[in-house]
Write a protein that holds these residues in place. Sequence first.
Motif, mmCIF file in Angstrom:
data_model
loop_
_atom_site.group_PDB
_atom_site.id
_atom_site.type_symbol
_atom_site.label_atom_id
_atom_site.label_comp_id
_atom_site.label_asym_id
_atom_site.label_seq_id
_atom_site.Cartn_x
_atom_site.Cartn_y
_atom_site.Cartn_z
ATOM 1 N N ALA A 158 0.974 -1.208 -0.129
ATOM 2 C CA ALA A 158 0.137 -0.286 -0.111
ATOM 3 C C ALA A 158 0.545 0.986 0.006
ATOM 4 N N ARG A 159 -0.201 2.082 -0.728
ATOM 5 C CA ARG A 159 1.360 3.328 -0.833
ATOM 6 C C ARG A 159 0.509 4.493 0.233
ATOM 7 N N ASN A 160 1.895 4.729 1.445
ATOM 8 C CA ASN A 160 1.846 5.880 2.198
ATOM 9 C C ASN A 160 1.713 7.169 1.577
ATOM 10 N N PHE A 161 0.900 8.008 2.124
ATOM 11 C CA PHE A 161 -0.077 9.142 1.664
ATOM 12 C C PHE A 161 0.808 9.833 2.824
ATOM 13 N N ASP A 162 1.433 9.693 3.987
ATOM 14 C CA ASP A 162 1.700 10.468 4.410
ATOM 15 C C ASP A 162 2.760 11.680 4.520
ATOM 16 N N ASP A 163 3.570 11.016 3.626
ATOM 17 C CA ASP A 163 4.951 11.915 3.197
ATOM 18 C C ASP A 163 4.968 12.354 1.930
ATOM 19 N N ALA A 164 3.619 12.576 1.201
ATOM 20 C CA ALA A 164 3.134 12.757 -0.545
ATOM 21 C C ALA A 164 3.342 14.751 -0.271
ATOM 22 N N PRO A 165 3.006 15.567 0.701
ATOM 23 C CA PRO A 165 3.634 16.478 1.230
ATOM 24 C C PRO A 165 5.343 16.890 1.152
ATOM 25 N N ARG A 166 6.067 15.881 1.915
ATOM 26 C CA ARG A 166 7.809 16.317 1.731
ATOM 27 C C ARG A 166 7.689 15.793 0.023
ATOM 28 N N ARG A 167 7.519 14.960 -0.347
ATOM 29 C CA ARG A 167 7.698 13.904 -1.568
ATOM 30 C C ARG A 167 7.135 15.119 -2.739
ATOM 31 N N THR A 168 6.590 16.044 -2.438
ATOM 32 C CA THR A 168 5.948 16.794 -3.140
ATOM 33 C C THR A 168 7.412 17.879 -3.259
ATOM 34 N N ARG A 169 7.496 18.746 -2.015
ATOM 35 C CA ARG A 169 8.539 19.902 -2.078
ATOM 36 C C ARG A 169 10.105 19.492 -2.908
ATOM 37 N N ASP A 170 9.973 18.341 -2.031
ATOM 38 C CA ASP A 170 11.254 17.734 -2.284
ATOM 39 C C ASP A 170 11.461 17.894 -4.023
ATOM 40 N N THR A 171 10.271 17.721 -4.706
ATOM 41 C CA THR A 171 10.091 17.066 -6.173
ATOM 42 C C THR A 171 10.220 18.943 -7.279
ATOM 43 N N ASP A 172 9.630 19.519 -5.940
ATOM 44 C CA ASP A 172 8.908 21.275 -6.564
ATOM 45 C C ASP A 172 10.727 22.145 -6.340
ATOM 46 N N GLU A 173 11.177 21.542 -5.728
ATOM 47 C CA GLU A 173 12.341 22.247 -5.598
ATOM 48 C C GLU A 173 14.029 22.430 -5.942
ATOM 49 N N PRO A 174 13.986 22.125 -6.895
ATOM 50 C CA PRO A 174 14.334 21.742 -8.240
ATOM 51 C C PRO A 174 14.618 23.480 -8.961
ATOM 52 N N VAL A 175 12.816 23.092 -9.300
ATOM 53 C CA VAL A 175 12.452 23.906 -10.368
ATOM 54 C C VAL A 175 12.515 25.701 -9.416
#
Length: 62
Positions: free
Chosen positions: A2-19
């Motif tokens: 199962a996918r863990n959605f608790d760390d979704a904001p962190r993953r999104t932030r990590d993905t957006d940081e280079p941009v």
Amino acid sequence: MARNFDDAPRRTRDTDEPVHARRRDADERIYVVSINLVINAQENLVRRRRLDRIRRAGAAAS
């Protein structure tokens, strides 16, 4: 698994940081270029005014 959605904001932030970092760098470069253009324009104006004064003084003397 199962996918863990608790760390979704962190993953999104990590993905957006280079941009965001590239955008900040681009904004800073634009600011520096703009400031340099203003400084160059001011220097050209001072140089032109100085030449005009010299020409007027030469014309008045002759």
